[in-house]
Design a protein around this motif. Sequence first.
Motif, mmCIF file in Angstrom:
data_model
loop_
_atom_site.group_PDB
_atom_site.id
_atom_site.type_symbol
_atom_site.label_atom_id
_atom_site.label_comp_id
_atom_site.label_asym_id
_atom_site.label_seq_id
_atom_site.Cartn_x
_atom_site.Cartn_y
_atom_site.Cartn_z
ATOM 1 N N ALA A 1 -27.393 22.789 -63.212
ATOM 2 C CA ALA A 1 -26.483 23.047 -62.099
ATOM 3 C C ALA A 1 -25.382 23.961 -62.610
ATOM 4 O O ALA A 1 -25.072 23.965 -63.807
ATOM 5 C CB ALA A 1 -25.888 21.759 -61.546
ATOM 6 N N ALA A 2 -24.810 24.748 -61.707
ATOM 7 C CA ALA A 2 -23.728 25.653 -62.096
ATOM 8 C C ALA A 2 -22.551 25.472 -61.146
ATOM 9 O O ALA A 2 -22.741 25.336 -59.928
ATOM 10 C CB ALA A 2 -24.203 27.107 -62.082
ATOM 11 N N TYR A 3 -21.359 25.474 -61.710
ATOM 12 C CA TYR A 3 -20.144 25.241 -60.935
ATOM 13 C C TYR A 3 -19.078 26.264 -61.318
ATOM 14 O O TYR A 3 -19.016 26.721 -62.465
ATOM 15 C CB TYR A 3 -19.600 23.832 -61.190
ATOM 16 N N ARG A 4 -18.240 26.590 -60.341
ATOM 17 C CA ARG A 4 -17.091 27.459 -60.593
ATOM 18 C C ARG A 4 -15.834 26.703 -60.190
ATOM 19 O O ARG A 4 -15.711 26.231 -59.058
ATOM 20 C CB ARG A 4 -17.218 28.769 -59.808
ATOM 21 N N PHE A 5 -14.923 26.588 -61.126
ATOM 22 C CA PHE A 5 -13.701 25.811 -60.926
ATOM 23 C C PHE A 5 -12.535 26.750 -60.601
ATOM 24 O O PHE A 5 -12.267 27.697 -61.346
ATOM 25 C CB PHE A 5 -13.370 25.006 -62.183
ATOM 26 N N THR A 6 -11.866 26.501 -59.488
ATOM 27 C CA THR A 6 -10.663 27.241 -59.130
ATOM 28 C C THR A 6 -9.539 26.230 -58.918
ATOM 29 O O THR A 6 -9.789 25.023 -58.822
ATOM 30 C CB THR A 6 -10.865 28.063 -57.841
ATOM 31 N N PRO A 7 -8.300 26.683 -58.823
ATOM 32 C CA PRO A 7 -7.205 25.728 -58.604
ATOM 33 C C PRO A 7 -7.351 24.938 -57.309
ATOM 34 O O PRO A 7 -6.848 23.808 -57.207
ATOM 35 C CB PRO A 7 -5.964 26.628 -58.566
ATOM 36 N N THR B 1 -20.049 24.990 -55.931
ATOM 37 C CA THR B 1 -21.370 24.793 -56.514
ATOM 38 C C THR B 1 -22.143 26.099 -56.412
ATOM 39 O O THR B 1 -22.504 26.534 -55.317
ATOM 40 C CB THR B 1 -22.135 23.671 -55.786
ATOM 41 N N GLU B 2 -22.382 26.736 -57.547
ATOM 42 C CA GLU B 2 -23.119 27.994 -57.583
ATOM 43 C C GLU B 2 -24.630 27.753 -57.663
ATOM 44 O O GLU B 2 -25.421 28.577 -57.205
ATOM 45 C CB GLU B 2 -22.663 28.830 -58.786
ATOM 46 N N LEU B 3 -25.020 26.641 -58.248
ATOM 47 C CA LEU B 3 -26.425 26.227 -58.307
ATOM 48 C C LEU B 3 -26.447 24.714 -58.194
ATOM 49 O O LEU B 3 -25.884 24.014 -59.035
ATOM 50 C CB LEU B 3 -27.080 26.665 -59.621
ATOM 51 N N ALA B 4 -27.062 24.198 -57.129
ATOM 52 C CA ALA B 4 -27.132 22.753 -56.942
ATOM 53 C C ALA B 4 -28.039 22.129 -57.997
ATOM 54 O O ALA B 4 -28.969 22.780 -58.493
ATOM 55 C CB ALA B 4 -27.662 22.435 -55.549
ATOM 56 N N PRO B 5 -27.791 20.885 -58.380
ATOM 57 C CA PRO B 5 -28.637 20.229 -59.386
ATOM 58 C C PRO B 5 -30.112 20.293 -59.007
ATOM 59 O O PRO B 5 -30.499 19.964 -57.885
ATOM 60 C CB PRO B 5 -28.119 18.789 -59.375
ATOM 61 N N SER B 6 -30.927 20.728 -59.956
ATOM 62 C CA SER B 6 -32.354 20.895 -59.711
ATOM 63 C C SER B 6 -33.084 20.928 -61.044
ATOM 64 O O SER B 6 -32.474 21.093 -62.101
ATOM 65 C CB SER B 6 -32.622 22.188 -58.927
#
Length: 238
Positions: A123-129, A134-139
């Motif tokens: 999975a891929a995530y982008r953290f902002t303030p 979620t850039e890629l959901a768990p798979s």
Amino acid sequence: MLLAVETATDSASVALGLPGADPLEESIAGARRHAASLLPMIQSLLRRAGASLADVSGIVLSDGPGSFTGLRVGASLAKALVHARGLPLWVAPSLLVRAAGVAREDAVILAVAGALRGEVYAAAYRFTPDRIYTELAPSVRRPDELAGLGLAPAVVVGEAPPEIVAVLEAWTGRRVVGPPDGSPHAKRLLGLVGRPGGARLVEAVSEWEPVYGRPAEAQARWEMVHGRPLPDSVGSPG
């Protein structure tokens, strides 16, 4: 105060505190120890905090993907506490918990965990303030497949067999952050409550199940013998 429980891997941890505050945490290693150790760990945390279960206002749980047995143990405990005390339950993907431990502002974090058969949970995530995207959901993915998804991770975190780690590092040009920093920790769950894109509130706890990712062999055998899905272990016949 919130109680966080993480049992998605061979290590288990519990944490006590409020989002944004320094939490208390205890952990153990060894998948076979989860069932026997969780309650004593929670009791130890409460003693350290000078508190009791009556002071716990909610449960936060890592809900997979991950170890089938570990996730069921964590889910059973969380459901029992929620039903007994009438508490709210928040859940978050174990891959998000991994990513939260190495988060960088506005950077894509790729989190992985071994899924057997030469594949990974990813999975891929982008953290902002303001929120977590979620850039890629768990798979379940092949490591070479990830390179074709258009992701440009600033950090890769998690654990997988050495040959898969080598593929990921060759693709990204970055070292995979492994345990202990790359493990999911219960204390990271606390910071995901109330954050947009973070932990979600479970509306129907009795119907909720963890996200196993891929049925374990034990689950597959049980369902083949009984001809039906494996029931929840809390309040349901087995």
